[in-house]
Design an enzyme around this catalytic site. Structure first.
Site, PDB file in Angstrom:
ATOM      1  N   ASP A  41       0.879  -1.176   0.000  1.00 52.62           N
ATOM      2  CA  ASP A  41       0.000   0.000   0.000  1.00 52.62           C
ATOM      3  C   ASP A  41       0.914   1.223   0.000  1.00 52.62           C
ATOM      4  O   ASP A  41       2.002   1.176   0.593  1.00 52.62           O
ATOM      5  CB  ASP A  41      -0.869  -0.010   1.273  1.00 52.62           C
ATOM      6  N   ASP A  69       4.293   1.994  -3.878  1.00 55.64           N
ATOM      7  CA  ASP A  69       3.313   2.599  -4.769  1.00 55.64           C
ATOM      8  C   ASP A  69       3.276   1.754  -6.043  1.00 55.64           C
ATOM      9  O   ASP A  69       4.294   1.627  -6.725  1.00 55.64           O
ATOM     10  CB  ASP A  69       3.735   4.044  -5.078  1.00 55.64           C
ATOM     11  N   SER A  93     -16.649  -2.408 -10.299  1.00 60.25           N
ATOM     12  CA  SER A  93     -17.740  -1.738  -9.598  1.00 60.25           C
ATOM     13  C   SER A  93     -19.028  -1.822 -10.406  1.00 60.25           C
ATOM     14  O   SER A  93     -19.006  -1.845 -11.650  1.00 60.25           O
ATOM     15  CB  SER A  93     -17.363  -0.266  -9.404  1.00 60.25           C
ATOM     16  N   TYR A 140     -13.710   8.286 -12.764  1.00 59.05           N
ATOM     17  CA  TYR A 140     -13.530   7.145 -11.855  1.00 59.05           C
ATOM     18  C   TYR A 140     -14.200   5.898 -12.446  1.00 59.05           C
ATOM     19  O   TYR A 140     -13.599   4.833 -12.571  1.00 59.05           O
ATOM     20  CB  TYR A 140     -14.119   7.453 -10.469  1.00 59.05           C
ATOM     21  N   LYS A 198     -12.802   1.980 -14.206  1.00 58.61           N
ATOM     22  CA  LYS A 198     -13.242   0.602 -13.938  1.00 58.61           C
ATOM     23  C   LYS A 198     -13.578  -0.106 -15.256  1.00 58.61           C
ATOM     24  O   LYS A 198     -13.196  -1.253 -15.469  1.00 58.61           O
ATOM     25  CB  LYS A 198     -14.461   0.595 -13.002  1.00 58.61           C
ATOM     26  N   ASN A 205     -22.807  -1.792  -3.346  1.00 59.49           N
ATOM     27  CA  ASN A 205     -22.441  -0.740  -2.376  1.00 59.49           C
ATOM     28  C   ASN A 205     -21.874  -1.360  -1.098  1.00 59.49           C
ATOM     29  O   ASN A 205     -22.646  -1.769  -0.230  1.00 59.49           O
ATOM     30  CB  ASN A 205     -23.665   0.109  -2.049  1.00 59.49           C
ATOM     31  N   LEU A 218     -23.085   7.099   1.857  1.00 59.74           N
ATOM     32  CA  LEU A 218     -24.192   7.182   2.809  1.00 59.74           C
ATOM     33  C   LEU A 218     -23.843   6.688   4.221  1.00 59.74           C
ATOM     34  O   LEU A 218     -24.059   7.417   5.203  1.00 59.74           O
ATOM     35  CB  LEU A 218     -25.380   6.372   2.245  1.00 59.74           C
ATOM     36  N   VAL A 275     -30.761  13.574   2.946  1.00 62.18           N
ATOM     37  CA  VAL A 275     -31.237  12.495   2.068  1.00 62.18           C
ATOM     38  C   VAL A 275     -31.464  13.123   0.702  1.00 62.18           C
ATOM     39  O   VAL A 275     -32.308  14.012   0.557  1.00 62.18           O
ATOM     40  CB  VAL A 275     -32.533  11.864   2.623  1.00 62.18           C
ATOM     41  N   PHE A 276     -30.690  12.647  -0.262  1.00 62.06           N
ATOM     42  CA  PHE A 276     -30.708  13.304  -1.568  1.00 62.06           C
ATOM     43  C   PHE A 276     -31.907  12.849  -2.410  1.00 62.06           C
ATOM     44  O   PHE A 276     -31.768  12.032  -3.307  1.00 62.06           O
ATOM     45  CB  PHE A 276     -29.393  13.031  -2.313  1.00 62.06           C
TER      46      PHE A 276
HETATM   47  N1  UFG Z   1     -26.972   9.488  -0.099  1.00 61.86           N
HETATM   48  C1  UFG Z   1     -27.692  10.393   0.651  1.00 61.86           C
HETATM   49  N2  UFG Z   1     -27.010  11.210   1.494  1.00 61.86           N
HETATM   50  C2  UFG Z   1     -25.648  11.159   1.627  1.00 61.86           C
HETATM   51  C3  UFG Z   1     -24.924  10.216   0.862  1.00 61.86           C
HETATM   52  C4  UFG Z   1     -25.631   9.404  -0.008  1.00 61.86           C
HETATM   53  O1  UFG Z   1     -28.926  10.474   0.552  1.00 61.86           O
HETATM   54  O2  UFG Z   1     -25.100  11.945   2.400  1.00 61.86           O
HETATM   55  C5  UFG Z   1     -27.706   8.575  -1.003  1.00 61.86           C
HETATM   56  C6  UFG Z   1     -27.315   8.781  -2.445  1.00 61.86           C
HETATM   57  O3  UFG Z   1     -28.083   9.801  -3.013  1.00 61.86           O
HETATM   58  C7  UFG Z   1     -27.595   7.397  -3.026  1.00 61.86           C
HETATM   59  C8  UFG Z   1     -27.344   6.446  -1.853  1.00 61.86           C
HETATM   60  O4  UFG Z   1     -27.373   7.252  -0.683  1.00 61.86           O
HETATM   61  O5  UFG Z   1     -28.936   7.328  -3.374  1.00 61.86           O
HETATM   62  C9  UFG Z   1     -26.003   5.750  -1.926  1.00 61.86           C
HETATM   63  O6  UFG Z   1     -25.007   6.748  -2.111  1.00 61.86           O
HETATM   64  P1  UFG Z   1     -23.467   6.433  -1.968  1.00 61.86           P
HETATM   65  O7  UFG Z   1     -22.720   7.697  -2.273  1.00 61.86           O
HETATM   66  O8  UFG Z   1     -23.187   5.773  -0.665  1.00 61.86           O
HETATM   67  O9  UFG Z   1     -23.232   5.336  -3.080  1.00 61.86           O
HETATM   68  P2  UFG Z   1     -23.449   5.429  -4.649  1.00 61.86           P
HETATM   69  O10 UFG Z   1     -24.429   4.361  -4.969  1.00 61.86           O
HETATM   70  O11 UFG Z   1     -23.738   6.787  -5.128  1.00 61.86           O
HETATM   71  O12 UFG Z   1     -21.978   5.148  -5.107  1.00 61.86           O
HETATM   72  C10 UFG Z   1     -21.544   3.870  -5.269  1.00 61.86           C
HETATM   73  C11 UFG Z   1     -20.042   3.739  -5.026  1.00 61.86           C
HETATM   74  C12 UFG Z   1     -19.256   4.404  -6.110  1.00 61.86           C
HETATM   75  C13 UFG Z   1     -19.783   4.070  -7.463  1.00 61.86           C
HETATM   76  C14 UFG Z   1     -21.251   4.369  -7.521  1.00 61.86           C
HETATM   77  C15 UFG Z   1     -21.912   4.147  -8.831  1.00 61.86           C
HETATM   78  O13 UFG Z   1     -19.672   4.266  -3.787  1.00 61.86           O
HETATM   79  O14 UFG Z   1     -17.930   3.961  -6.017  1.00 61.86           O
HETATM   80  O15 UFG Z   1     -21.893   3.560  -6.545  1.00 61.86           O
HETATM   81  O16 UFG Z   1     -22.281   2.810  -8.973  1.00 61.86           O
HETATM   82  F1  UFG Z   1     -19.152   4.754  -8.429  1.00 61.86           F
END
Ligand code: UFG
Length: 342
Positions: free
Chosen positions: A35, A62, A128, A153, A157, A183, A204, A221-222
């Site tokens: 790492d 690295d 992913s 990003y 992948k 996730n 999240l 909550v988005f």
């Molecule tokens: N969310 C909230 N509030 C927050 C954070 C997230 O409501 O503060 C919601 C997001 O809108 C989403 C869900 O929680 O609906 C999950 O969000 P995350 O950011 O935890 O995860 P994502 O599904 O957006 O992201 C994941 C991986 C990424 C990848 C992405 C796309 O973490 O690496 O899926 O597949 F790129």
């Protein structure tokens, strides 16, 4: 030790890396962990040592530096590599695409070059669910067409999967498995290792645990106006320990020479969609606390719903996600409390 039972783990101090390290050791593998500690620290290895009672072989390397990486290949005999080392912040990748392409692809190309040079056969790549984009038909299977990536990003992948596919086709002695993670959430049930995001968490569950710990004031909550049962997004949240075990199952398959093709892909999820609001409510219930949260606008780029068909991993890897959401969210909170001395 038999080189077949030796594995090189790049990015082994990170969130998924450290949990995989525990499960590999539990399964009798000898692991060489490397790492560069750019987004992790050595405390995770201390946690792994406590959990397993074993000393960890660690080298600060690295993977983008092929000269240093070559020394690892010269020094250790191992048949397999699990490649985790990568940058993973979607938003940051939009601002710094070159950093993401050179780090995520450069490191993987170095690994593959050296595997070819030293005749090391097996590689597992951390892919992913992001490669599916906003899929029309849910749940997604491995045959669901990938969609153009929404971020640099995500594109790293997709491109890395293609690089691996092409290399496995071209080089007789190379075998690859790409695991498409949905996730990943949670922590080891001991509370000794877990996720350690730098700065304000994007994901999240770390945002939830930091809010519960009083580090963040209120969770946003988005969006609650999606076309889903409760209006919030649906995801396939996979416990990080289950995810770690999927790597062991994939590695066992490679070593047993059970692969059906030189390059294989597996979805790693639970197969069960869970909404953001359902997850929040479960967190509150199993940990007996109230979480301050508010509904805000949608986050740009969010996919309304994505979950996996995991039949292929169930059948071919003999692997299933065994932990339930309550256990996972209890472990996530236990880890956060340990970290903050709560
Ligand atoms: N969310 C909230 N509030 C927050 C954070 C997230 O409501 O503060 C919601 C997001 O809108 C989403 C869900 O929680 O609906 C999950 O969000 P995350 O950011 O935890 O995860 P994502 O599904 O957006 O992201 C994941 C991986 C990424 C990848 C992405 C796309 O973490 O690496 O899926 O597949 F790129």
């Amino acid at each position: 030790m038999d080189p077949r039972k030796r594995v090189l783990l790049s990015g082994g101090c990170g969130y998924i890396g450290s949990h995989t390290l525990v499960e590999l050791i539990n399964a009798g593998y000898e692991v060489i962990t490397i790492d560069n500690l750019s987004n992790s620290d050595l405390n995770s290895l201390k946690g792994v040592e406590k959990i397993t009672g074993k000393n960890i072989i660690f080298e600060k390397i690295d993977t983008c530096d092929i000269t240093s990486l070559r020394k690892i290949f010269e020094k250790y005999e191992f048949d397999s590599v699990i490649h985790f080392a990568a940058f993973k912040a979607v938003g940051e990748s939009v601002e710094k695409p070159l950093d993401y392409y050179s780090n995520n692809l450069g490191s993987f190309i170095n690994i593959l070059k050296l595997m070819k040079e030293f005749n090391r056969p097996n590689v597992i790549f951390s892919s992913s669910a992001t490669v599916y984009g906003n899929a029309n038909d849910l749940p997604v299977t491995e045959a669901t067409p990938r969609q153009p990536a929404e971020s640099p990003y995500g594109n790293t992948k997709t491109i890395a999967e293609d690089i691996l596919r092409d290399c496995c086709k071209a080089y007789k002695n190379l075998f690859g498995i790409a695991l498409r993670y949905f996730n990943p959430i949670g922590a080891h049930p001991s509370g000794l290792i877990g996720e350690l995001p730098k700065g304000v968490p994007n994901n999240l569950v770390p945002y939830i645990t930091q809010t519960a710990a009083g580090i963040r004031e209120c969770l946003s909550v988005f969006g609650n106006d999606y076309d889903t049962p409760d209006g919030s997004c649906l995801r396939d949240f996979i416990d990080v320990v289950d995810l770690a075990k999927a790597h062991v199952a994939a590695l066992d398959r490679m070593i047993r020479k059970d692969m059906k093709a030189k390059y294989e892909i597996f979805n790693i999820g639970t197969g069960r969609p869970v909404s953001v609001l359902e997850l929040i409510k479960t967190f509150e219930k199993v940990n007996d606390l109230k979480l301050p949260y508010k509904i805000t606008g949608r986050r740009p780029g969010d996919i309304p719903a994505l979950w996996a068909d995991v039949s292929l991993a169930n059948i071919e890897l003999g692997w299933t996600a065994g932990r339930n959401l309550s256990e996972t969210l209890q472990a996530a909170w236990k880890w956060e409390k340990n970290l903050r001395n709560i």
